[in-house]
Design an enzyme around this catalytic site. Structure first.
Site, PDB file in Angstrom:
ATOM      1  N   GLY A 233       0.833  -1.200   0.000  1.00 21.85           N
ATOM      2  CA  GLY A 233       0.000   0.000   0.000  1.00 21.85           C
ATOM      3  C   GLY A 233       0.863   1.244   0.000  1.00 21.85           C
ATOM      4  O   GLY A 233       2.063   1.177   0.269  1.00 21.85           O
TER       5      GLY A 233
ATOM      6  N   CYS B 127       5.404  -6.113   1.341  1.00 23.84           N
ATOM      7  CA  CYS B 127       5.745  -4.686   1.411  1.00 23.84           C
ATOM      8  C   CYS B 127       5.092  -4.039   2.649  1.00 23.84           C
ATOM      9  O   CYS B 127       5.504  -4.299   3.766  1.00 23.84           O
ATOM     10  CB  CYS B 127       5.348  -3.996   0.112  1.00 23.84           C
ATOM     11  SG  CYS B 127       6.132  -2.371  -0.107  1.00 23.84           S
ATOM     12  N   TYR B 128       4.066  -3.217   2.472  1.00 20.48           N
ATOM     13  CA  TYR B 128       3.366  -2.630   3.616  1.00 20.48           C
ATOM     14  C   TYR B 128       2.867  -3.730   4.552  1.00 20.48           C
ATOM     15  O   TYR B 128       2.875  -3.580   5.777  1.00 20.48           O
ATOM     16  CB  TYR B 128       2.190  -1.779   3.131  1.00 20.48           C
ATOM     17  CG  TYR B 128       1.380  -1.123   4.233  1.00 20.48           C
ATOM     18  CD1 TYR B 128       1.745   0.121   4.749  1.00 20.48           C
ATOM     19  CD2 TYR B 128       0.245  -1.745   4.754  1.00 20.48           C
ATOM     20  CE1 TYR B 128       1.003   0.720   5.771  1.00 20.48           C
ATOM     21  CE2 TYR B 128      -0.502  -1.160   5.765  1.00 20.48           C
ATOM     22  CZ  TYR B 128      -0.120   0.079   6.272  1.00 20.48           C
ATOM     23  OH  TYR B 128      -0.847   0.666   7.273  1.00 20.48           O
TER      24      TYR B 128
ATOM     25  N   HIS C 126       8.048  -7.350  -4.068  1.00 18.97           N
ATOM     26  CA  HIS C 126       6.778  -7.754  -4.678  1.00 18.97           C
ATOM     27  C   HIS C 126       6.984  -8.998  -5.554  1.00 18.97           C
ATOM     28  O   HIS C 126       7.391  -8.888  -6.712  1.00 18.97           O
ATOM     29  CB  HIS C 126       6.205  -6.607  -5.516  1.00 18.97           C
ATOM     30  CG  HIS C 126       5.701  -5.461  -4.699  1.00 18.97           C
ATOM     31  ND1 HIS C 126       4.409  -5.422  -4.210  1.00 18.97           N
ATOM     32  CD2 HIS C 126       6.310  -4.335  -4.266  1.00 18.97           C
ATOM     33  CE1 HIS C 126       4.248  -4.314  -3.515  1.00 18.97           C
ATOM     34  NE2 HIS C 126       5.382  -3.635  -3.527  1.00 18.97           N
TER      35      HIS C 126
ATOM     36  N   GLU D 185       4.691 -10.748  -6.855  1.00 19.41           N
ATOM     37  CA  GLU D 185       3.592 -10.871  -7.817  1.00 19.41           C
ATOM     38  C   GLU D 185       3.849 -10.175  -9.138  1.00 19.41           C
ATOM     39  O   GLU D 185       3.163 -10.456 -10.132  1.00 19.41           O
ATOM     40  CB  GLU D 185       2.286 -10.333  -7.193  1.00 19.41           C
ATOM     41  CG  GLU D 185       2.238  -8.825  -6.981  1.00 19.41           C
ATOM     42  CD  GLU D 185       2.819  -8.344  -5.668  1.00 19.41           C
ATOM     43  OE1 GLU D 185       2.466  -7.236  -5.222  1.00 19.41           O
ATOM     44  OE2 GLU D 185       3.655  -9.074  -5.081  1.00 19.41           O
TER      45      GLU D 185
ATOM     46  N   ASP E 234      -8.125  -3.513 -26.250  1.00 17.92           N
ATOM     47  CA  ASP E 234      -9.144  -3.660 -25.202  1.00 17.92           C
ATOM     48  C   ASP E 234     -10.556  -3.421 -25.724  1.00 17.92           C
ATOM     49  O   ASP E 234     -11.456  -4.233 -25.522  1.00 17.92           O
ATOM     50  CB  ASP E 234      -8.842  -2.701 -24.044  1.00 17.92           C
ATOM     51  CG  ASP E 234      -7.384  -2.760 -23.622  1.00 17.92           C
ATOM     52  OD1 ASP E 234      -6.801  -3.852 -23.701  1.00 17.92           O
ATOM     53  OD2 ASP E 234      -6.835  -1.709 -23.245  1.00 17.92           O
TER      54      ASP E 234
ATOM     55  N   LYS F 129      -3.822  -6.802 -19.503  1.00 13.41           N
ATOM     56  CA  LYS F 129      -3.667  -6.791 -20.962  1.00 13.41           C
ATOM     57  C   LYS F 129      -3.389  -8.180 -21.527  1.00 13.41           C
ATOM     58  O   LYS F 129      -3.965  -8.567 -22.552  1.00 13.41           O
ATOM     59  CB  LYS F 129      -2.535  -5.834 -21.336  1.00 13.41           C
ATOM     60  CG  LYS F 129      -2.278  -5.719 -22.834  1.00 13.41           C
ATOM     61  CD  LYS F 129      -3.356  -4.927 -23.542  1.00 13.41           C
ATOM     62  CE  LYS F 129      -3.231  -3.461 -23.211  1.00 13.41           C
ATOM     63  NZ  LYS F 129      -4.177  -2.638 -24.002  1.00 13.41           N
TER      64      LYS F 129
END
Length: 507
Positions: free
Chosen positions: A54, A81-82, A163, A165, A222, A363
Site C-alpha cells: 500500500g 511490502c506494507y 513484490h 507478484e 481492449d 492486458k
C-alpha cells in the site's frame, strides 16, 4: 474447493495482480477490503491470508491498520511490502523510514533459500519504510543490497519487503508457489472456465435481450475485444460501435482501424470530431485537465451520436484493471496516480448504464480472450495506445502543428521497430514531444528546434515496466532518421526510467 485464499487490500497498485497469480496456480482467491470483519474472514475458512502492499507508512496515524495477530490465528499469513511492515509493527518489531527509497529493480540475498529460488535474486521493490528490528521469534531470511530486511519468517508467517507478484521479480512465482503449496499446504483444486465464455455469460445476464449497447472504440486491443464479446453475446444489431477520430490518433490510424473493424464484422459508426477536440484542448497544458477534457469531449460526442441512432440503454468501455487502479480505489485505500478518461462513472444526463467486462483483467489476459474469440493476431499484438491519444504525449499545448509533428515521428519509430523485428519484443513504444527547444546544426546552419523523447518498455501486464535496451546501432540509425526526415526536430533523447518510479506514459 478446500484451498481458498484471501487477499486483504491495503491500497496496493498490485492487489489484483496477487489474486491473478493465485488463479494461475488453480487455487481460488478473493480480494477483501483491509478492514473486512473477522467474522467474514473466518466464515470463508481461508487456507492462507495475504496482506497486500500500500502507499501508506505504518508510522502514519492515518494509515490503514488492523490486528494481524488475530489473522495469524486463522490461517498462515503472507505480508507483502506494507503488509510486512504492518506485521512487524503488530508483533513488536520496529519500522523506520529507510533514509533512501528502494524503487524498481534490486538484488536480495537469501540466507535461507526458498526451494529453487536463486540465492541472489533480482526483485522489484517500491517502498520508503523498512523493518529495522524484526519481532521477537522472527528470523531474517533475506536482505537487500542496502542490507535492509527483505524477507523474514515467524510462526505461521512469511513476510516479504519486495513484490513477488510482479513480472519483473525473477522467480517471483516460485516464491508465491512456496507460500501457497509448501507453507499453506494448499491443493490446486480450482478449475476456472474459459474467461471468454464466462464474460459472455455475464454480459447476457446483465443486458436484457431487448436493450441496446453503445460501444466506445479506441482502435486498441481492449475496446476491440469488448466489442467482439458484446457482438457474440448479444444480437449484433443491438451493439452499435462508435470509433471517434479525435485528431489525436496515429498517422492514418482512423482509416486503417475502420477497415479492420469491418473485417471483424462489427457494426461500426466512424465519427470525425477533430475540430471539436482541438477546440476544447486549446491552450491546455495540465495533464490532468487534458484527460478530463478529453473524457468529457468523448461523452459529448457519444451523446451527439446517440441522438442520430435508435435509443440506447448501455455504454460499453474497454477499461482494464491498470486503468482503474491508477484512477480510483476498488476496495482499499489506493491513491490516484492519474485520471483515465474511461474511469469514474458516467454523467447523469447521458442516461446510460455502464458495462465494462474487462475491468478487473490485465492486458495479457485480454489478448488471450481475443484469441479465444478469433481476433487476428496482428490486431491483438498492437502496442497499448492511450484513450486520450497523442494529447498526453505532447507535453504542453495540443495543436495541429504539434500533433502532425508527433505523428510523423511516431510513424518512423514504429516502422523502424517493425523493420528490425523489435516491435513484438516490446510492450509499448512511443514518442513524446517535449516543450523545449535546443540549438542544433543542420545543413551547416544553426537551428533552434524541438526535442523528441523516445520511450520503449517491457512488461507483461502494465503494472510494472522496465525500459528496453536497444543496441547502439539501432538508436543511432533511428535518431538520424528522425532528425533528417522530420522538420522541426533537432534532438532525440531516450527515457531510461522504470515503472515505478515513473509511469509508462509521461502524462
Amino acid at each position: 474447493m478446500n484451498s481458498t485464499f484471501l487477499v486483504l487490500d491495503f491500497g496496493s497498485q498490485y492487489t489484483q495482480l496477487i489474486a491473478r497469480r493465485l488463479r494461475e496456480f488453480h487455487v481460488y482467491s478473493e480480494i477483501l477490503p483491509f478492514d473486512a470483519s473477522l467474522a467474514e474472514i473466518k466464515a470463508k475458512k481461508p487456507k492462507g491470508i495475504i496482506i497486500s502492499g500500500g502507499p501508506s507508512s505504518v508510522s502514519d496515524s492515518e494509515s490503514p491498520k488492523r490486528d494481524t495477530k488475530e489473522l495469524a490465528q486463522i490461517a498462515p499469513l503472507l505480508g507483502i511490502c506494507y503488509g510486512m511492515q504492518l506485521i512487524a509493527q503488530n508483533f513488536g518489531g520496529r519500522v523506520l523510514p529507510s533514509g533512501g527509497r528502494e524503487y524498481g529493480l534490486n538484488f536480495i540475498n537469501w540466507t535461507n533459500a526458498i526451494g529453487d529460488v536463486a540465492q541472489n535474486q533480482k526483485v522489484w521493490m517500491s517502498h520508503g519504510d523498512v523493518v529495522e528490528v524484526p519481532p521477537l521469534g522472527f528470523e531474517v531470511i533475506a536482505t537487500s543490497e542496502d542490507n535492509h530486511i527483505a524477507a523474514m519468517q515467524g510462526p505461521n508467517i512469511l513476510a516479504l519487503q519486495f513484490h513477488p507478484e510482479v513480472s519483473h521479480t525473477e522467480q517471483g512465482m516460485d516464491v508465491l508457489r512456496h507460500f501457497v503449496f509448501n507453507f499453506c499446504e494448499a491443493e490446486a483444486d480450482w478449475q476456472p472456465k474459459s474467461i471468454a465464455e464466462h464474460l459472455i455469460e455475464e454480459i447476457r445476464e446483465k443486458v436484457p435481450v431487448d436493450e441496446k449497447v453503445l460501444c466506445a472504440l479506441s482502435g486498441g486491443v481492449d475496446s476491440t475485444v469488448v466489442a467482439t464479446l458484446l457482438t457474440k453475446a448479444l444480437d449484433p444489431e443491438h451493439v452499435h460501435c462508435v470509433f471517434v477520430d479525435t485528431g489525436l490518433l496515429r498517422k492514418n490510424e482512423f482509416e486503417e482501424v475502420l477497415a479492420q473493424y469491418d473485417k471483424l464484422g462489427l457494426n461500426v459508426h466512424g465519427v470525425n470530431a477533430k475540430k471539436y477536440f482541438f477546440k476544447k484542448l486549446a491552450n491546455v497544458v495540465d495533464p490532468e485537465e487534458k484527460r478530463k477534457i478529453i473524457g468529457h469531449a468523448f461523452i459529448d460526442t457519444f451523446k451527439h451520436t446517440i441522438s442520430k441512432l435508435e435509443p440506447m440503454q448501455w455504454l460499453a468501455q474497454g477499461t482494464l484493471y491498470p486503468d482503474v487502479i491508477e484512477s480510483v480505489s476498488l476496495r482499499g485505500t489506493n491513491v490516484t496516480i492519474k485520471s483515465h478518461h474511461n474511469v469514474g462513472g458516467l454523467p447523469e444526463n447521458l442516461d446510460l448504464k455502464l458495462i465494462e467486462p474487462l475491468r478487473e483483467l490485465f492486458k495479457d489476459e485480454v489478448r488471450s480472450i481475443g484469441r479465444q474469440l478469433g481476433i487476428p493476431e496482428p490486431a491483438l499484438q498492437r502496442h497499448p495506445f492511450p484513450g486520450p491519444g497523442l494529447a498526453i504525449r505532447i507535453i504542453g499545448d495540443v495543436n495541429d502543428e504539434n500533433v502532425a509533428l508527433l505523428q510523423e515521428c511516431d510513424d518512423i519509430y514504429i516502422r523502424s521497430l517493425r523493420e528490425e523485428g523489435l516491435y513484438d519484443k516490446i510492450w509499448q513504444a512511443f514518442c513524446v514531444l517535449l516543450p523545449i527547444q535546443t540549438v542544433g546544426v543542420q545543413g551547416d546552419s544553426r537551428t533552434y528546434e524541438k526535442v523528441l523523447a523516445l520511450r520503449a518498455v517491457t512488461s507483461s501486464d502494465g503494472m510494472t515496466a522496465d525500459w528496453f535496451s536497444f543496441n547502439e546501432s539501432f538508436m543511432r540509425k533511428l535518431s538520424n532518421r528522425i532528425t533528417n526526415e522530420v522538420s522541426g526536430i533537432n534532438r532525440v533523447v531516450y527515457d531510461v526510467t522504470s515503472k515505478p518510479p515513473g509511469t509508462i506514459e509521461w502524462e
